[in-house]
Design a protein around this motif. Structure first.
Motif, PDB file in Angstrom:
ATOM      1  N   UNK A 119       0.829  -1.209   0.000  1.00 12.90           N
ATOM      2  CA  UNK A 119       0.000   0.000   0.000  1.00 12.90           C
ATOM      3  C   UNK A 119       0.866   1.263   0.000  1.00 12.90           C
ATOM      4  N   UNK A 120       1.965   1.214   0.729  1.00 12.87           N
ATOM      5  CA  UNK A 120       2.878   2.364   0.760  1.00 12.87           C
ATOM      6  C   UNK A 120       3.481   2.598  -0.626  1.00 12.87           C
ATOM      7  N   UNK A 121       3.891   1.520  -1.301  1.00 14.09           N
ATOM      8  CA  UNK A 121       4.462   1.656  -2.647  1.00 14.09           C
ATOM      9  C   UNK A 121       3.430   2.264  -3.598  1.00 14.09           C
ATOM     10  N   UNK A 122       2.184   1.795  -3.524  1.00 11.73           N
ATOM     11  CA  UNK A 122       1.136   2.352  -4.389  1.00 11.73           C
ATOM     12  C   UNK A 122       0.958   3.846  -4.135  1.00 11.73           C
ATOM     13  N   UNK A 123       0.970   4.237  -2.862  1.00 13.18           N
ATOM     14  CA  UNK A 123       0.814   5.653  -2.516  1.00 13.18           C
ATOM     15  C   UNK A 123       1.971   6.470  -3.074  1.00 13.18           C
ATOM     16  N   UNK A 124       3.199   5.999  -2.874  1.00 14.62           N
ATOM     17  CA  UNK A 124       4.361   6.758  -3.317  1.00 14.62           C
ATOM     18  C   UNK A 124       4.452   6.824  -4.839  1.00 14.62           C
ATOM     19  N   UNK A 162      15.232  -3.989  -0.046  1.00 17.21           N
ATOM     20  CA  UNK A 162      15.266  -3.343  -1.365  1.00 17.21           C
ATOM     21  C   UNK A 162      14.121  -2.351  -1.510  1.00 17.21           C
ATOM     22  N   UNK A 163      12.930  -2.744  -1.055  1.00 21.13           N
ATOM     23  CA  UNK A 163      11.774  -1.863  -1.164  1.00 21.13           C
ATOM     24  C   UNK A 163      11.961  -0.585  -0.371  1.00 21.13           C
ATOM     25  N   UNK A 164      12.463  -0.713   0.863  1.00 22.34           N
ATOM     26  CA  UNK A 164      12.644   0.462   1.723  1.00 22.34           C
ATOM     27  C   UNK A 164      13.682   1.419   1.142  1.00 22.34           C
ATOM     28  N   UNK A 165      14.789   0.881   0.630  1.00 27.11           N
ATOM     29  CA  UNK A 165      15.841   1.757   0.116  1.00 27.11           C
ATOM     30  C   UNK A 165      15.462   2.365  -1.242  1.00 27.11           C
TER      31      UNK A 165
END
Length: 266
Positions: A119-124, A162-165
Motif C-alpha cells: 500500500x505504501x508503494x502504491x501511494x508513493x 530493497x523496497x525500503x531503500x
C-alpha cells in the motif's frame, strides 16, 4: 536437495526486488517444513550468494572505488556515502537483531508487512516524481543518511530492504535507476555484516555433511540473483514499481486467508 534448490531460487529472485526476500524465505520455508536448525545456517549461505552476485556484476565499479577511495576523488565520496547509509542499520541491527528474530519471524507478521508495504508503494508511486539526482554519484551525505534510515525499516521481516531503500531513494529525489543502483550497493555492507554476524552466532551448527545441500542452494541463489539484478535494471528504466506492490498485497492476503480458513497451518 529439492528444498535447497527451491529456497535458493526464492532468495535470488526476491533479494533485490521490493517484495522481501526474508519474508518469502520464512513463508516458503514454512510451506516446505524446512525450519530446523540446518535451515538457519542455509539461509545465511544463500544470502551470501546474493551478495556475491552484486559484487560480480559491479566488479569493475567496486575495483575502481577500492583503487581510488584513498584520494579526494568521486570514488571516495561514493564510498563515504555508502558507509554513511550503512551506519543506521549497523547500530540498530546490533541493538534489536535478537528481539526481532525472536518475536517477528513468522508468516503472519510477514503477511501483514507485505500488505502494508504494498500500500505504501502504491501511494508513493502515485505522487508526482521530483527527481533531483539522475545519477547515484550526484547525491550528498544527507540523502545517503536518509536512505540509510529508510533501510532500517526492513529490520521488520516482510518490509523488504530493497523496497525500503528504493522507495526511500525516490522520496528523497533520486531517479529510479539511481535509487535501484544505490539499493544494490548498500546491500553489500549491510548483508555482509548481517551474514558475518549470523555465521558467528550459528557457528556451532556448521557441519561438513551439509556442504552438498548448501552448495546447491548457493549456486541457485547466485544465478537467480544475477539474472534478477539485470532484469530489474532494464525494467525500472521505463516502468513503475506498482506491479510489485500488487504482488505484495495479493501474496500477503493469500497467506492471511489460508491461515484464517485453516487451509494452511502457519
Amino acid at each position: 536437495m529439492t528444498n535447497a534448490l527451491i529456497l535458493g531460487v526464492v532468495e535470488g529472485l526476491t533479494e533485490f526486488l521490493p517484495i522481501s526476500s526474508t519474508g518469502h524465505l520464512i513463508i516458503v520455508g514454512s510451506l516446505l517444513d524446512y525450519t530446523d536448525e540446518q535451515s538457519k545456517v542455509f539461509k545465511i549461505v544463500i544470502q551470501l550468494a546474493a551478495i556475491l552476485a552484486v559484487c560480480w556484476l559491479y566488479r569493475g565499479r567496486i575495483a575502481r572505488v577500492v583503487r581510488h577511495m584513498w584520494k579526494p576523488t568521486p570514488e571516495r565520496r561514493f564510498a563515504l556515502n555508502i558507509l554513511i547509509a550503512f551506519m543506521p542499520a549497523l547500530v540498530l541491527g546490533v541493538l534489536f537483531h535478537h528481539t526481532i528474530k525472536t518475536y517477528l519471524f513468522n508468516p503472519l507478521t510477514v503477511a501483514g508487512a507485505l500488505i502494508v508495504g504494498g500500500l505504501v508503494i502504491l501511494y508513493l508511486e502515485r505522487r508526482p516524481p521530483r527527481v533531483r539526482f539522475a545519477e547515484m554519484d550526484e547525491i550528498g551525505w544527507r540523502e545517503a543518511l536518509k536512505v540509510g534510515f529508510m533501510q532500517t525499516l526492513a529490520m521488520f521481516p516482510g518490509v523488504s530492504r530493497a523496497g525500503a531503500t528504493i522507495m526511500g531513494g525516490l522520496v528523497f529525489g533520486l531517479s529510479r535507476q539511481a535509487a535501484t543502483e544505490l539499493s544494490f550497493f548498500l546491500a553489500i555492507p549491510t548483508m555482509l555484516a548481517a551474514t558475518v554476524y549470523d555465521v558467528y552466532k550459528a557457528r556451532d551448527l556448521l557441519v561438513m555433511d551439509d556442504l552438498p545441500v548448501f552448495g546447491v542452494g548457493f549456486l541457485a541463489a547466485f544465478l537467480a540473483a544475477t539474472l534478477t539484478i539485470k532484469a530489474l535494471l532494464r525494467y525500472v528504466s521505463n516502468h513503475s514499481f506498482e506491479v510489485f506492490a500488487w504482488y505484495r498485497i495479493g501474496f500477503g492476503l493469500l497467506v492471511l486467508i489460508t491461515a484464517y480458513t485453516g487451509l494452511v497451518s502457519w
